[in-house]
Design an enzyme around this catalytic site. Structure first.
Site, PDB file in Angstrom:
ATOM      1  N   ASP A  34       0.832  -1.210   0.000  1.00 46.70           N
ATOM      2  CA  ASP A  34       0.000   0.000   0.000  1.00 46.70           C
ATOM      3  C   ASP A  34       0.866   1.259   0.000  1.00 46.70           C
ATOM      4  O   ASP A  34       2.008   1.247   0.453  1.00 46.70           O
ATOM      5  CB  ASP A  34      -0.921  -0.029   1.238  1.00 46.70           C
ATOM      6  CG  ASP A  34      -2.057   0.962   1.125  1.00 46.70           C
ATOM      7  OD1 ASP A  34      -2.371   1.409  -0.001  1.00 46.70           O
ATOM      8  OD2 ASP A  34      -2.642   1.306   2.170  1.00 46.70           O
ATOM      9  N   HIS A  51       2.176   3.571  -8.916  1.00 51.02           N
ATOM     10  CA  HIS A  51       1.896   2.162  -9.225  1.00 51.02           C
ATOM     11  C   HIS A  51       3.029   1.574 -10.051  1.00 51.02           C
ATOM     12  O   HIS A  51       3.413   0.414  -9.877  1.00 51.02           O
ATOM     13  CB  HIS A  51       0.560   2.031  -9.975  1.00 51.02           C
ATOM     14  CG  HIS A  51      -0.618   2.407  -9.135  1.00 51.02           C
ATOM     15  ND1 HIS A  51      -0.804   1.911  -7.864  1.00 51.02           N
ATOM     16  CD2 HIS A  51      -1.663   3.243  -9.356  1.00 51.02           C
ATOM     17  CE1 HIS A  51      -1.915   2.427  -7.348  1.00 51.02           C
ATOM     18  NE2 HIS A  51      -2.445   3.243  -8.228  1.00 51.02           N
ATOM     19  N   LEU A 145      10.259 -20.700  -4.889  1.00 49.85           N
ATOM     20  CA  LEU A 145       9.342 -19.770  -4.222  1.00 49.85           C
ATOM     21  C   LEU A 145       8.008 -19.675  -4.970  1.00 49.85           C
ATOM     22  O   LEU A 145       7.985 -19.517  -6.195  1.00 49.85           O
ATOM     23  CB  LEU A 145       9.976 -18.379  -4.167  1.00 49.85           C
ATOM     24  CG  LEU A 145       9.075 -17.271  -3.621  1.00 49.85           C
ATOM     25  CD1 LEU A 145       9.110 -17.250  -2.104  1.00 49.85           C
ATOM     26  CD2 LEU A 145       9.458 -15.910  -4.168  1.00 49.85           C
TER      27      LEU A 145
HETATM   28  C1  IPE Z   1      -5.355  -2.478   0.046  1.00 50.17           C
HETATM   29  O1  IPE Z   1      -5.050  -1.133  -0.159  1.00 50.17           O
HETATM   30  C2  IPE Z   1      -5.368  -3.207  -1.256  1.00 50.17           C
HETATM   31  C3  IPE Z   1      -4.069  -3.368  -1.902  1.00 50.17           C
HETATM   32  C4  IPE Z   1      -2.916  -2.948  -1.467  1.00 50.17           C
HETATM   33  C5  IPE Z   1      -4.125  -4.061  -3.154  1.00 50.17           C
HETATM   34  P1  IPE Z   1      -6.177  -0.024  -0.301  1.00 50.17           P
HETATM   35  O2  IPE Z   1      -5.476   1.251  -0.559  1.00 50.17           O
HETATM   36  O3  IPE Z   1      -7.185  -0.446  -1.295  1.00 50.17           O
HETATM   37  O4  IPE Z   1      -6.851  -0.066   1.142  1.00 50.17           O
HETATM   38  P2  IPE Z   1      -7.719   1.025   1.899  1.00 50.17           P
HETATM   39  O5  IPE Z   1      -8.767   1.513   0.944  1.00 50.17           O
HETATM   40  O6  IPE Z   1      -6.794   2.117   2.305  1.00 50.17           O
HETATM   41  O7  IPE Z   1      -8.262   0.290   3.076  1.00 50.17           O
HETATM   42  C1  IPE Z   2      -1.622   0.341  -3.271  1.00 51.03           C
HETATM   43  O1  IPE Z   2      -1.387   1.709  -3.318  1.00 51.03           O
HETATM   44  C2  IPE Z   2      -1.933  -0.240  -4.619  1.00 51.03           C
HETATM   45  C3  IPE Z   2      -3.343  -0.592  -4.815  1.00 51.03           C
HETATM   46  C4  IPE Z   2      -4.278  -0.536  -3.918  1.00 51.03           C
HETATM   47  C5  IPE Z   2      -3.719  -1.037  -6.141  1.00 51.03           C
HETATM   48  P1  IPE Z   2      -2.562   2.760  -3.296  1.00 51.03           P
HETATM   49  O2  IPE Z   2      -2.973   3.050  -4.683  1.00 51.03           O
HETATM   50  O3  IPE Z   2      -3.653   2.340  -2.404  1.00 51.03           O
HETATM   51  O4  IPE Z   2      -1.839   4.020  -2.695  1.00 51.03           O
HETATM   52  P2  IPE Z   2      -2.402   4.989  -1.573  1.00 51.03           P
HETATM   53  O5  IPE Z   2      -2.758   4.118  -0.418  1.00 51.03           O
HETATM   54  O6  IPE Z   2      -3.586   5.665  -2.155  1.00 51.03           O
HETATM   55  O7  IPE Z   2      -1.289   5.913  -1.278  1.00 51.03           O
HETATM   56 MG    MG Z   3      -4.027   2.522  -0.467  1.00 50.71          MG
END
Ligand code: IPE
Ligand code: IPE
Ligand code: MG
Length: 254
Positions: A34, A51, A145
């Site tokens: 995240d 991303h 792995l």
């Molecule tokens: C969790 O992150 C999902 C992934 C990392 C794929 P999110 O960014 O979607 O989670 P929330 O919305 O902050 O809970």
């Molecule tokens: C995690 O990073 C990747 C996915 C959930 C696909 P985020 O896109 O949630 O990044 P933040 O949390 O908004 O910074």
């Molecule tokens: Mg996120």
């Protein structure tokens, strides 16, 4: 070896994987990757740049995990709730496997990595599915792995489907309600052939699970860090493993 005090408690700086070889290496490590968007915004970049940078980090951590002798690395890459995001961002994320796998597959094959996917195909564009399925096929016979992508995955959907399967079997008379136990339920989850994660790492400072493996995490050790996923290095990964090695897992016992 310098010990530094952080908000998180006492942390040891781990510079090389050899320092971890005296402790127990977790069999299954899961990561909620995240903070990509915030990593980019902090740099004045569009969220999708985060991303892309996050994608680049996957191979580094995969190789670090492999070298430590971890058997399964599950990476939460896209949740069933992430479809709520703007279409442009979702489209960009769906394009990442198309870029990632051709770029990294040779090295992953050479490292004997076995790629898997936990999630649903529904809604995932055909070009994304093709890239993923090619990678799975290329690494099908690899015995190293297991690199398991949780992609279009959500735990409540997984558990609900398992429940529906049970209800159907009961209705058809092939399952006696008295036979329903934890094993019967767990074998209907998508992770039925994987051990539960020993360690869950979540980057970005959020202290929640976000619909990830709710059943499977019952006794998983949790590790949270403020670092955003694109800036989470092998060194940080080693620190998480070190922290895991200090934990005492009681499973309710003494
Ligand atoms: C969790 O992150 C999902 C992934 C990392 C794929 P999110 O960014 O979607 O989670 P929330 O919305 O902050 O809970
Ligand atoms: C995690 O990073 C990747 C996915 C959930 C696909 P985020 O896109 O949630 O990044 P933040 O949390 O908004 O910074
Ligand atoms: Mg996120």
């Amino acid at each position: 070896m310098s010990l530094k005090k952080t908000w998180f408690g006492r942390k040891k700086r781990i510079d090389s994987p050899e320092q971890l070889m005296h402790g127990q290496i977790p069999q299954h490590v899961a990561v909620i990757m995240d903070g990509n968007g915030r990593w980019a915004s902090k740099r004045g970049l569009p969220r999708v740049a985060g991303h892309h940078s996050g994608m680049k980090n996957v191979k580094k951590i995969t190789i670090a995990a492999d070298e430590l002798g971890i058997k399964i690395l599950t990476l939460y890459a896209f949740s069933t709730e992430n479809w709520k995001r703007p279409k442009d961002e979702v489209d960009y994320i769906m394009g990442l496997p198309v870029e990632f796998f051709p770029l990294e597959i040779e090295e992953l094959v050479q490292k004997n990595v076995h790629i898997r996917m936990t999630g649903w195909k529904e809604g995932v564009p055909p070009h994304t599915l093709e890239a993923v399925e090619n990678a799975i096929e290329r690494t099908r016979h690899n015995t190293g792995l297991i690199l398991n992508f949780a992609f279009n995955y959500g735990s409540r959907k997984e558990m609900t489907e398992a429940l529906r399967g049970i209800a159907r079997d009961v209705k058809q008379g092939v399952l006696d309600p008295e036979q329903i136990d934890e094993q019967e339920y767990a074998k209907r989850l998508k992770t039925s052939d994987l051990p539960d994660p020993d360690l869950l790492i979540r980057t970005s400072g959020e202290l929640r699970i976000s619909n990830f493996m709710l059943w499977q995490l019952a006794y998983t050790e949790l590790f949270f860090t403020d670092l955003y996923w694109p800036e989470f290095t092998e060194g940080h990964f080693y620190e998480a493993i070190y922290e895991y090695q200090q934990r005492i897992r009681r499973y309710g016992g003494l």
